[in-house]
Scaffold this motif. Structure first.
Motif, mmCIF file in Angstrom:
data_model
loop_
_atom_site.group_PDB
_atom_site.id
_atom_site.type_symbol
_atom_site.label_atom_id
_atom_site.label_comp_id
_atom_site.label_asym_id
_atom_site.label_seq_id
_atom_site.Cartn_x
_atom_site.Cartn_y
_atom_site.Cartn_z
ATOM 1 N N THR A 292 0.837 -1.205 0.000
ATOM 2 C CA THR A 292 0.000 0.000 0.000
ATOM 3 C C THR A 292 0.871 1.254 0.000
ATOM 4 N N SER B 212 -11.163 7.068 2.999
ATOM 5 C CA SER B 212 -10.631 6.074 3.936
ATOM 6 C C SER B 212 -11.753 5.318 4.630
ATOM 7 N N THR C 80 -13.262 2.902 2.191
ATOM 8 C CA THR C 80 -12.284 1.863 1.866
ATOM 9 C C THR C 80 -12.181 0.845 2.992
ATOM 10 N N LEU D 273 -8.260 6.852 -3.134
ATOM 11 C CA LEU D 273 -8.530 5.454 -3.482
ATOM 12 C C LEU D 273 -7.284 4.785 -4.056
ATOM 13 N N SER E 199 -4.946 1.499 -2.367
ATOM 14 C CA SER E 199 -5.358 0.386 -3.223
ATOM 15 C C SER E 199 -4.636 -0.934 -2.975
ATOM 16 N N CYS F 71 -5.419 -1.634 6.186
ATOM 17 C CA CYS F 71 -6.253 -0.533 5.706
ATOM 18 C C CYS F 71 -6.376 0.563 6.764
#
Length: 369
Positions: free
Chosen positions: A64, A94, A97, A258, A262, A289
């Motif tokens: 990431t 965020s 996501t 994004l 990803s 994440c």
């Protein structure tokens, strides 16, 4: 000698079971369960399970690499909405996501094998359309990952070019940049020929380095910047350098967020090579994440607080072309606002190394599709 003494003597000769023996037995038991789980789905275990839980997280976090991703899209971020739009886009992007990450983690806990989305779509789609859906998901994932590999490579060369420009030397020609990109890609590919547990240790080092580099950059920028932007400027000022309607610009600005987040599902691609994958891979998807969202937000604030006036910053950087018509990378130009030559060079080198590590992890993820 009595039978009691004989048995006591023989028992004393038996070496006690060590903790490592117990751990090895548990690992073998868990691997057998993982293999059995795959076989029940009609999938044969083919890859070596060498990734531990931390290795899985380290791989995801490195893949990431929000510091690298933000640097790649920083010019886009500044021109599509400016500081205020970038900050709110990051928070909104965020949040959603992370929600998607929870959904993918749930699927990964049931289907922990290589291929991730490509394979999941074939398992979850209706039988008559599963091959077609799986085909499209596979190719879209592959093209997306290859594009990410190329962007990391391009970004690495751009930062290397910035290092050269900091020395007041001519920037690299297009031919030189392409050749360096090819060489870098070959080195990334060479690293990926190592056994998965060996790659895991490299990713561990990479994750620690990237966390440290992010912390160093954030602290240095907050402390050393001579004139910070105000809180109002960072959270509410806007800048539209696209010429497009502002509402549309606000919508497309979230693409930067994004893109930056990803790579969080990378551990799903390596689930077949992860120990206790049904629990480890999903957990690391969500953890990566969340950690990346927080780290990226803090880093984004640090660089945005360094720029007092974004419109003036963009204008000055565009006008400051060298003899080849190239301008300094926006992230490096931001470092230059806060620091002297040597300080800027150090932070740029930290960013350059982060780019290299991110590229290695990105190639690893691509090869599992």
């Amino acid at each position: 000698m009595s039978s009691f003494e004989s048995s006591s003597s023989s028992s004393m000769n038996i070496p006690p079971q060590t903790k490592s023996d117990y751990e090895n037995a548990e690992e073998e038991k868990q691997e057998a369960l993982d293999v059995d789980h795959l076989e029940k789905m009609g999938y044969k275990q083919e890859l070596h399970r060498g990734f531990s839980s931390f290795m899985s997280f380290a791989f995801c976090f490195t893949s990431t690499s929000v510091v690298v991703s933000i640097a790649l899209s920083f010019d886009y971020t500044l021109k599509t909405g400016g500081s205020g739009v970038a900050v709110w886009s990051w928070m909104i992007g965020s949040l959603f996501t992370i929600l998607v990450a929870y959904s993918l983690a749930e699927i990964c806990s049931v289907y922990p094998h290589a291929g991730s989305v490509y394979h999941w779509s074939g398992q979850l789609a209706p039988a008559d359309s599963a091959p077609l859906i799986s085909y499209f998901c596979g190719w879209l994932s592959f093209v997306g990952n290859v594009t990410g590999d190329a962007s990391y490579c391009s970004g690495f060369v751009s930062i290397l070019n910035a290092v050269i420009m900091l020395h007041d030397k001519p920037s690299l020609s297009t031919t030189d940049q392409v050749l360096i990109s090819i060489i870098v890609l070959f080195t990334w590919s060479a690293v990926n020929t190592l056994r998965i547990n060996q790659q895991g240790w490299i990713n561990n080092l990479s994750a620690i380095f990237q966390l440290s580099a992010t912390l160093i950059i954030v602290i240095v920028l907050f402390i050393m910047t001579p004139k910070h932007a105000t809180v109002h400027d960072v959270f509410f000022s806007t800048y539209n350098g696209t010429g497009l309607p502002f509402v549309y610009v606000c919508c497309i600005s979230i693409l930067s967020t994004l893109f930056s987040l990803s790579g969080y599902a990378g551990s799903a691609n390596l689930a077949e090579e992860t120990k206790d994958a049904g629990r480890t891979a999903p957990k690391e998807i969500v953890l990566t994440c969340i950690c990346s969202a927080i780290a990226g937000f803090v880093y984004l604030l640090a660089v945005l607080f360094t720029i007092p006036n974004i419109a003036q910053f963009v204008k000055d950087n565009e006008e400051n072309e060298n003899e080849n018509g190239d301008t300094l990378d926006d992230t490096v130009a931001t470092f230059k606002l806060a620091l002297s030559y040597h300080g800027t060079l150090i932070l740029t080198i930290l960013l350059l190394i982060s780019f290299y590590f991110a590229g290695v992890a990105s190639i690893t993820s691509t090869t599992r599709l």
